[in-house]
Design an enzyme around this catalytic site. Structure first.
Site, PDB file in Angstrom:
ATOM      1  CG  ASN A 109      -8.097 -16.301  -8.113  1.00  0.00           C
ATOM      2  OD1 ASN A 109      -9.207 -16.571  -8.549  1.00  0.00           O
ATOM      3  ND2 ASN A 109      -7.819 -15.178  -7.485  1.00  0.00           N
ATOM      4  CG  HIS A 130      -6.206 -13.852 -11.748  1.00  0.00           C
ATOM      5  ND1 HIS A 130      -6.059 -13.093 -10.622  1.00  0.00           N
ATOM      6  CD2 HIS A 130      -6.199 -12.999 -12.783  1.00  0.00           C
ATOM      7  CE1 HIS A 130      -5.981 -11.826 -10.942  1.00  0.00           C
ATOM      8  NE2 HIS A 130      -6.048 -11.734 -12.249  1.00  0.00           N
ATOM      9  CB  ALA A 182       1.364  -9.253 -10.626  1.00  0.00           C
ATOM     10  NE  ARG A 205      10.434  -5.163   2.296  1.00  0.00           N
ATOM     11  CZ  ARG A 205       9.298  -4.552   2.625  1.00  0.00           C
ATOM     12  NH1 ARG A 205       8.445  -4.205   1.666  1.00  0.00           N
ATOM     13  NH2 ARG A 205       9.002  -4.285   3.876  1.00  0.00           N
TER      14      ARG A 205
END
Length: 230
Positions: A109, A130, A182, A205
């Site tokens: 991205n 991005h 993120a 996890r």
């Protein structure tokens, strides 16, 4: 000609004929797909115009928007790579003697930046968000700021999903089918089939592989389908 040699010759001809027919069917299918999708055709042509001669580039790579390639090192793209640099250009800096490689069918991205002094290797079928930053060398040390530390290669294995604004630092190895949330800052390697988040990133996890594949396919399948020539 002896019968055994004749049989081998006939078998070879049939095998080659079968390979040619398969190639022709694949070529026609991909050509029709491009002709039916003008946006895909533009992306394919854009990649050839902007990248050809600056990197190893298959015909199936597509670029939406812009990309900047700097340095005297190598940059290699696999088949079907999608680059979306429409909002902010994608940036690859491969310094002299370094190598950046992107695996088949990986999606990148806008705003992503990669700087390589040795090697940054990204696997197949990865999804990179991005404004990511990937570096294989820090620009200077913390105490001896006039000296640059040695580079340490960064490796991202197949089927890795990395979110927006993630920073990946030198020496990191991310195992296949892992997810990085993120905004994470990845300072240490992440095993396969894990979710890592935070600054510094830590594993919170572990996935069963079939489950993470299904989730990624449900979320990104439509995006990949719009710009894919497979």
């Amino acid at each position: 000609m002896p019968k055994d040699y004749q049989g081998v010759l006939n078998s070879s001809i049939e095998r080659n004929d079968g390979h040619f027919k398969t190639f022709l069917r694949t070529f026609l299918r991909k050509t029709l797909k491009v002709l039916r999708n003008p946006h895909l055709a533009v992306a394919l042509i854009n990649a050839q115009i902007r990248i050809r001669g600056k990197a190893q580039l298959p015909l199936s790579v597509r670029l939406v928007g812009r990309i900047r390639l700097r340095g005297g090192g190598r940059v290699e793209f696999g088949r079907g790579v999608t680059l979306v640099g429409d909002v902010t250009p994608i940036e690859f800096i491969s310094h002299k003697g370094a190598r950046i490689s992107i695996g088949d069918h990986t999606f990148i991205n806008y705003g992503l930046s990669i700087s390589a002094y040795e090697q940054v290797k990204i696997g197949c079928n990865c999804l990179l968000g991005h404004y990511m930053l990937i570096v294989d060398r820090n620009e200077h040390g913390v105490e001896q700021r006039e000296m640059a530390p040695p580079p340490a290669q960064v490796i991202i294995e197949d089927h890795v999903w990395i979110g927006s604004r993630v920073t990946i630092l030198p020496g990191v190895h991310i195992g296949q089918h892992s997810v990085v949330g993120a905004g994470a800052v990845v300072t240490k390697s992440i095993p396969a089939d894990c979710l890592a988040v935070g600054n510094p990133a830590r594993v919170v996890r572990r996935f069963r592989r079939a489950g993470i594949q299904r989730r990624c396919q449900r979320q990104f399948g439509p995006i990949a389908a719009n710009l894919s020539v497979r």
